[in-house]
Every structure is written in C-alpha cells, then in structure tokens.
Design an enzyme around this catalytic site. Sequence first.
Site, PDB file in Angstrom:
ATOM      1  N   SER A 117       0.832  -1.198   0.000  1.00  0.00           N
ATOM      2  CA  SER A 117       0.000   0.000   0.000  1.00  0.00           C
ATOM      3  C   SER A 117       0.869   1.251   0.000  1.00  0.00           C
ATOM      4  O   SER A 117       1.959   1.271   0.601  1.00  0.00           O
ATOM      5  CB  SER A 117      -0.906   0.019   1.232  1.00  0.00           C
ATOM      6  OG  SER A 117      -1.562   1.267   1.352  1.00  0.00           O
ATOM      7  N   TYR A 141      -2.557   0.258   9.957  1.00  0.00           N
ATOM      8  CA  TYR A 141      -2.641  -0.396   8.648  1.00  0.00           C
ATOM      9  C   TYR A 141      -1.375  -0.149   7.836  1.00  0.00           C
ATOM     10  O   TYR A 141      -0.738  -1.077   7.328  1.00  0.00           O
ATOM     11  CB  TYR A 141      -3.861   0.102   7.882  1.00  0.00           C
ATOM     12  CG  TYR A 141      -3.855  -0.306   6.438  1.00  0.00           C
ATOM     13  CD1 TYR A 141      -4.067  -1.634   6.074  1.00  0.00           C
ATOM     14  CD2 TYR A 141      -3.625   0.625   5.420  1.00  0.00           C
ATOM     15  CE1 TYR A 141      -4.041  -2.029   4.741  1.00  0.00           C
ATOM     16  CE2 TYR A 141      -3.603   0.236   4.089  1.00  0.00           C
ATOM     17  CZ  TYR A 141      -3.808  -1.079   3.754  1.00  0.00           C
ATOM     18  OH  TYR A 141      -3.778  -1.466   2.435  1.00  0.00           O
ATOM     19  N   LYS A 145       1.614  -2.899   6.697  1.00  0.00           N
ATOM     20  CA  LYS A 145       2.042  -3.147   5.324  1.00  0.00           C
ATOM     21  C   LYS A 145       3.551  -2.987   5.182  1.00  0.00           C
ATOM     22  O   LYS A 145       4.208  -3.754   4.469  1.00  0.00           O
ATOM     23  CB  LYS A 145       1.307  -2.217   4.362  1.00  0.00           C
ATOM     24  CG  LYS A 145      -0.136  -2.605   4.106  1.00  0.00           C
ATOM     25  CD  LYS A 145      -0.229  -3.947   3.397  1.00  0.00           C
ATOM     26  CE  LYS A 145      -1.642  -4.291   2.993  1.00  0.00           C
ATOM     27  NZ  LYS A 145      -1.732  -5.583   2.267  1.00  0.00           N
TER      28      LYS A 145
END
Length: 320
Positions: A117, A141, A145
């Site tokens: 991402s 998040y 990643k």
Amino acid sequence: MSWLVTGGAGYIGSHVVRALRAAGIETVALDDLSSGFRAFVPEDVPFVEGTILDGELVARTLRDHAVTGVVHVAGFKYAGVSVERPLHTYEQNVTGTATLLRAMAENGVTKAVFSSSAAVYGTPDVETVVEDTPKAPESPYGESKLIGEWLLRDMEVAAGFTTTSLRYFNVVGSGEPDLYDASPHNLFPLVFDALLAGRTPRINGDDYATPDGTCVRDYIHVADLAHSHAVAARKLEAGEPLQRAYNLGSGDGVSVRQIMDAMASGTGIAFEPEVAPRRPGDPARIVATGEAAARDLEWAMRHSLDEMVTSAWEARRRIG
C-alpha cells in the site's frame, strides 16, 4: 505448477485471480470470506475457505495444489478503522503474513508478490512519491504493510525467497460486471450508496492549494492493478529479476471534485456535492509515479476516470 492468491474472493483478489488465469497461470484462491464473496471466484478455480492465520491449512493448500508462488492480497485494509483496532490489524496483516511465509518456507515455495500500500509513505513532504521516498506510515494499517515488506525482505536473506511488493493508493472500477467493491469505507461505494439512497455526497474541504481547491490523489482501475500483479508473478516464476517494491501510480492524479463530476455524468444522477470542513491530516496532493512499474510490470493507466466510474456503477447496479 500453480499460484495461490490469498484473499482471492475479495474485490482486488478476485480480479488478480482472473488476471492470472488470463496469463495462463493455474490458480487457487484462499479466503476466509470476512469481506469477500465465494461467487467472485470462478467455478473452475479451486477455492479453499480459511484464514492465513491457519498455518496448517495454508501448508496443506500449498502441497495439495502444487503451488510454486503466492500473490498475497489477504489482509485488513481499512486504515481509519485500524487506528481503533490496532491489535486486530496487526494480527491479520503481520501475524497472518508471518504464518503464510513460514508455511511457504517449510514447503519450498519461495516466490511471492505482496499487495502492499502507498500508506507506507504516510504524508510525504513531496507531491509525487517514488519508491525510495521515506516511509512514515501514520496508521496501524500502513505500519502493518511496511512490516509485511520487511518480512519479505528478510525471507529473501534467510530462505532464498524472490519477492516484490506493489504499492498503490485508491483502487476503483470493475474489470468484470459481476465483481464489485463492497467496502463500507471506500469513496466509490460510499458515493453510489448515497446517490441510491437519495443523499448528497460530500467533499471534505475545497480550499486546498490545488487547481479546484479539492484534494488530489491517485485513482487506479482494479483491472490495471491486477494485470501488473499477474505480470509480476509470471516474471518471478520465470526467474526474471524485479525490484523489491514498485509504485502503481498515475503520476498526476485526479481531484475529488473531478471524481464527483465524473460520478454525476457516469451515473446519470445530477448532484452538487456538499462541502464539509477539511479532515485533519489530509494533504492537498499525494500521487505516485508509476515509471518503474511501467518499465518492468506492463503498468499503464488503461482506463479513463469516466471508465472507472461507469464500470464500477454497472457492477454496483447489478446487486440492486
């Protein structure tokens, strides 16, 4: 020979499954159906229901289907919600990835394409992101990643893995009318749901230092994204060298106002979006260059913004 797609019944993963098949690569999909749909996986593609946290299931799947590589798409993908559920996010994205990699190593599967991402960059101090732009994720998040990328890098050293990570911002559109984005957090489904319910979509801030005052971001078509995942898998399978990471970006981006205009045109529902205050932390412009991916992964923006909207709208209307 076959490739496993984790999260293969999800919005992005199901497009990757079809792109791999189009490239002539035998495919098996694994998904726990927490956000995916069994119907998204073609009937002739082997499907395993379960989680990547189940190492024994993953290992058995690798053996039963003679898997030689993995496209790792599965994960908890909601940056905003991850702030409220950090432990869940790390369990799904970090523990899950570690469990997957352990099963791969123990079964001699050493090729991996990681669906990463652009959240790994956080809010960079440059308008156009390149692969070596400093990483400063701002949510669990994004952090998860980045840790996933580190895990792949470490397995290259420890176990001879060959890997690449693909970073991207906002994925929209539909490559097939039966595949749609069902996320309750993504812009396109939020706007579609508002229009179908008779509500007016909203823009958060129109006083940024951009041409029309609204934020500018990368929006890329899911089929274009899936194609480059399949190219990466094919090249790793053939032993061709790839960078450890690539940005899949437009290089110029589109504004929220442009998206709203395209939504009104593509849906045939005229509206003037409401303007709300800025959201804290939203930078005026973040886009990524896709030059390296264009060179190595056949990356291209093959779909216009209007095509992104109309393909997504067609898929959304099929479900009522």
